[in-house]
Design a protein around this motif. Structure first.
Motif, PDB file in Angstrom:
ATOM      1  N   LEU A  21       0.828  -1.210   0.000  1.00  0.00           N
ATOM      2  CA  LEU A  21       0.000   0.000   0.000  1.00  0.00           C
ATOM      3  C   LEU A  21       0.863   1.261   0.000  1.00  0.00           C
ATOM      4  O   LEU A  21       0.549   2.235  -0.688  1.00  0.00           O
ATOM      5  CB  LEU A  21      -0.940   0.008   1.202  1.00  0.00           C
ATOM      6  N   PHE A  22       1.940   1.234   0.752  1.00  0.00           N
ATOM      7  CA  PHE A  22       2.872   2.360   0.783  1.00  0.00           C
ATOM      8  C   PHE A  22       3.457   2.609  -0.608  1.00  0.00           C
ATOM      9  O   PHE A  22       3.526   3.745  -1.080  1.00  0.00           O
ATOM     10  CB  PHE A  22       3.981   2.069   1.801  1.00  0.00           C
ATOM     11  N   GLN A  23       3.853   1.530  -1.305  1.00  0.00           N
ATOM     12  CA  GLN A  23       4.409   1.671  -2.646  1.00  0.00           C
ATOM     13  C   GLN A  23       3.359   2.196  -3.621  1.00  0.00           C
ATOM     14  O   GLN A  23       3.653   3.042  -4.471  1.00  0.00           O
ATOM     15  CB  GLN A  23       4.961   0.342  -3.134  1.00  0.00           C
ATOM     16  N   MET A  24       2.126   1.749  -3.515  1.00  0.00           N
ATOM     17  CA  MET A  24       1.066   2.228  -4.397  1.00  0.00           C
ATOM     18  C   MET A  24       0.796   3.712  -4.178  1.00  0.00           C
ATOM     19  O   MET A  24       0.574   4.461  -5.142  1.00  0.00           O
ATOM     20  CB  MET A  24      -0.223   1.417  -4.179  1.00  0.00           C
ATOM     21  N   ARG A  80      12.716   3.023  -5.862  1.00  0.00           N
ATOM     22  CA  ARG A  80      12.224   4.382  -6.150  1.00  0.00           C
ATOM     23  C   ARG A  80      12.312   4.671  -7.641  1.00  0.00           C
ATOM     24  O   ARG A  80      13.083   4.051  -8.357  1.00  0.00           O
ATOM     25  CB  ARG A  80      13.042   5.402  -5.381  1.00  0.00           C
ATOM     26  N   PHE A  81      11.519   5.652  -8.077  1.00  0.00           N
ATOM     27  CA  PHE A  81      11.591   6.094  -9.463  1.00  0.00           C
ATOM     28  C   PHE A  81      12.917   6.795  -9.704  1.00  0.00           C
ATOM     29  O   PHE A  81      13.424   7.504  -8.847  1.00  0.00           O
ATOM     30  CB  PHE A  81      10.449   7.072  -9.776  1.00  0.00           C
ATOM     31  N   ARG A  82      13.457   6.602 -10.914  1.00  0.00           N
ATOM     32  CA  ARG A  82      14.661   7.330 -11.328  1.00  0.00           C
ATOM     33  C   ARG A  82      14.464   7.797 -12.761  1.00  0.00           C
ATOM     34  O   ARG A  82      13.656   7.243 -13.512  1.00  0.00           O
ATOM     35  CB  ARG A  82      15.908   6.473 -11.182  1.00  0.00           C
ATOM     36  N   ARG A  83      15.200   8.829 -13.124  1.00  0.00           N
ATOM     37  CA  ARG A  83      15.077   9.401 -14.476  1.00  0.00           C
ATOM     38  C   ARG A  83      15.378   8.347 -15.530  1.00  0.00           C
ATOM     39  O   ARG A  83      16.238   7.486 -15.337  1.00  0.00           O
ATOM     40  CB  ARG A  83      16.052  10.559 -14.647  1.00  0.00           C
ATOM     41  N   TYR A  84      14.681   8.496 -16.642  1.00  0.00           N
ATOM     42  CA  TYR A  84      14.868   7.562 -17.752  1.00  0.00           C
ATOM     43  C   TYR A  84      14.758   8.366 -19.047  1.00  0.00           C
ATOM     44  O   TYR A  84      13.671   8.604 -19.563  1.00  0.00           O
ATOM     45  CB  TYR A  84      13.799   6.451 -17.694  1.00  0.00           C
ATOM     46  N   ASP A  85      15.905   8.815 -19.546  1.00  0.00           N
ATOM     47  CA  ASP A  85      15.935   9.713 -20.693  1.00  0.00           C
ATOM     48  C   ASP A  85      16.193   9.013 -22.024  1.00  0.00           C
ATOM     49  O   ASP A  85      16.329   9.674 -23.047  1.00  0.00           O
ATOM     50  CB  ASP A  85      17.005  10.793 -20.479  1.00  0.00           C
ATOM     51  N   CYS A  86      16.246   7.701 -22.032  1.00  0.00           N
ATOM     52  CA  CYS A  86      16.566   6.951 -23.258  1.00  0.00           C
ATOM     53  C   CYS A  86      15.563   7.191 -24.383  1.00  0.00           C
ATOM     54  O   CYS A  86      15.916   7.072 -25.555  1.00  0.00           O
ATOM     55  CB  CYS A  86      16.610   5.456 -22.971  1.00  0.00           C
ATOM     56  N   LEU A  87      14.327   7.499 -24.038  1.00  0.00           N
ATOM     57  CA  LEU A  87      13.282   7.621 -25.050  1.00  0.00           C
ATOM     58  C   LEU A  87      12.906   9.070 -25.366  1.00  0.00           C
ATOM     59  O   LEU A  87      12.021   9.298 -26.196  1.00  0.00           O
ATOM     60  CB  LEU A  87      12.032   6.852 -24.590  1.00  0.00           C
ATOM     61  N   ASN A  88      13.553  10.012 -24.703  1.00  0.00           N
ATOM     62  CA  ASN A  88      13.214  11.425 -24.929  1.00  0.00           C
ATOM     63  C   ASN A  88      13.354  11.787 -26.395  1.00  0.00           C
ATOM     64  O   ASN A  88      14.268  11.314 -27.080  1.00  0.00           O
ATOM     65  CB  ASN A  88      14.088  12.337 -24.080  1.00  0.00           C
ATOM     66  N   THR A  89      12.454  12.606 -26.886  1.00  0.00           N
ATOM     67  CA  THR A  89      12.329  13.129 -28.252  1.00  0.00           C
ATOM     68  C   THR A  89      11.722  12.122 -29.227  1.00  0.00           C
ATOM     69  O   THR A  89      11.394  12.496 -30.343  1.00  0.00           O
ATOM     70  CB  THR A  89      13.656  13.660 -28.846  1.00  0.00           C
TER      71      THR A  89
END
Length: 130
Positions: A21-24, A80-89
Motif C-alpha cells: 500500500l505504501f508503494q502504491m 524508487r523512481f529514477r530518471r529515464y531519458d533513453c526515449l526522450n524526443t
C-alpha cells in the motif's frame, strides 16, 4: 508450534500488505506530480516473474513526443523512481521493436505497453466523439 507458524505467517502477510500500500501511494503521488508538471503521462508496465518488473512513466506533449521519463524497476517495495531519458524526443505512437532493440527486455516491454495503452485510449476517445 502450529499457532506460532500461523501467527508469523499472518504478521508477514500484514507487513507485506502495508508495504505494498505504501508503494502504491508513492506511485500514485508520482504520477500526479508528473501530470501537474508535464501534462499527459503514459504508463507502461512489464511484469517481473523471475526478473525484476518495471513501470515506465513517460510525459508526452500534444504531438505524443516523449519529453521526460522515469522508471521504477526492482524486486522490493523500497525501489524508487529514477530518471529515464533513453526515449526522450521519440514519438510514443511511432515506437517499434527495432527502435527499442538496444534497451533491456523489460524496458522494451514497458515502452510498448505504454504505446499500446495510449493507442487504446485514443481509439476510445474517437469512438466517444463519433
Amino acid at each position: 508450534m502450529l499457532w506460532t507458524f500461523i501467527a508469523v505467517a499472518a504478521a508477514a502477510w500484514i507487513v507485506q500488505l502495508l508495504l505494498g500500500l505504501f508503494q502504491m501511494r508513492r506511485f500514485t503521488r508520482r504520477v500526479k506530480e508528473l501530470r501537474a508538471r508535464c501534462g499527459r503521462v503514459a504508463i507502461g508496465k512489464a511484469k517481473g516473474g523471475l526478473h525484476a518488473g518495471c513501470i515506465l512513466l513517460l510525459a508526452i506533449d500534444e504531438n505524443y513526443s516523449i519529453t521526460y521519463g522515469e522508471i521504477l524497476e526492482g524486486v522490493t517495495v523500497f525501489t524508487r523512481f529514477r530518471r529515464y531519458d533513453c526515449l526522450n524526443t521519440l514519438n510514443l505512437l511511432d515506437l517499434s521493436e527495432e527502435e527499442l532493440a538496444s534497451l533491456p527486455k523489460q524496458h522494451r516491454i514497458a515502452a510498448l505497453s505504454a504505446k499500446e495503452d495510449l493507442t487504446e485510449y485514443l481509439k476510445s476517445q474517437e469512438s466517444i466523439k463519433a
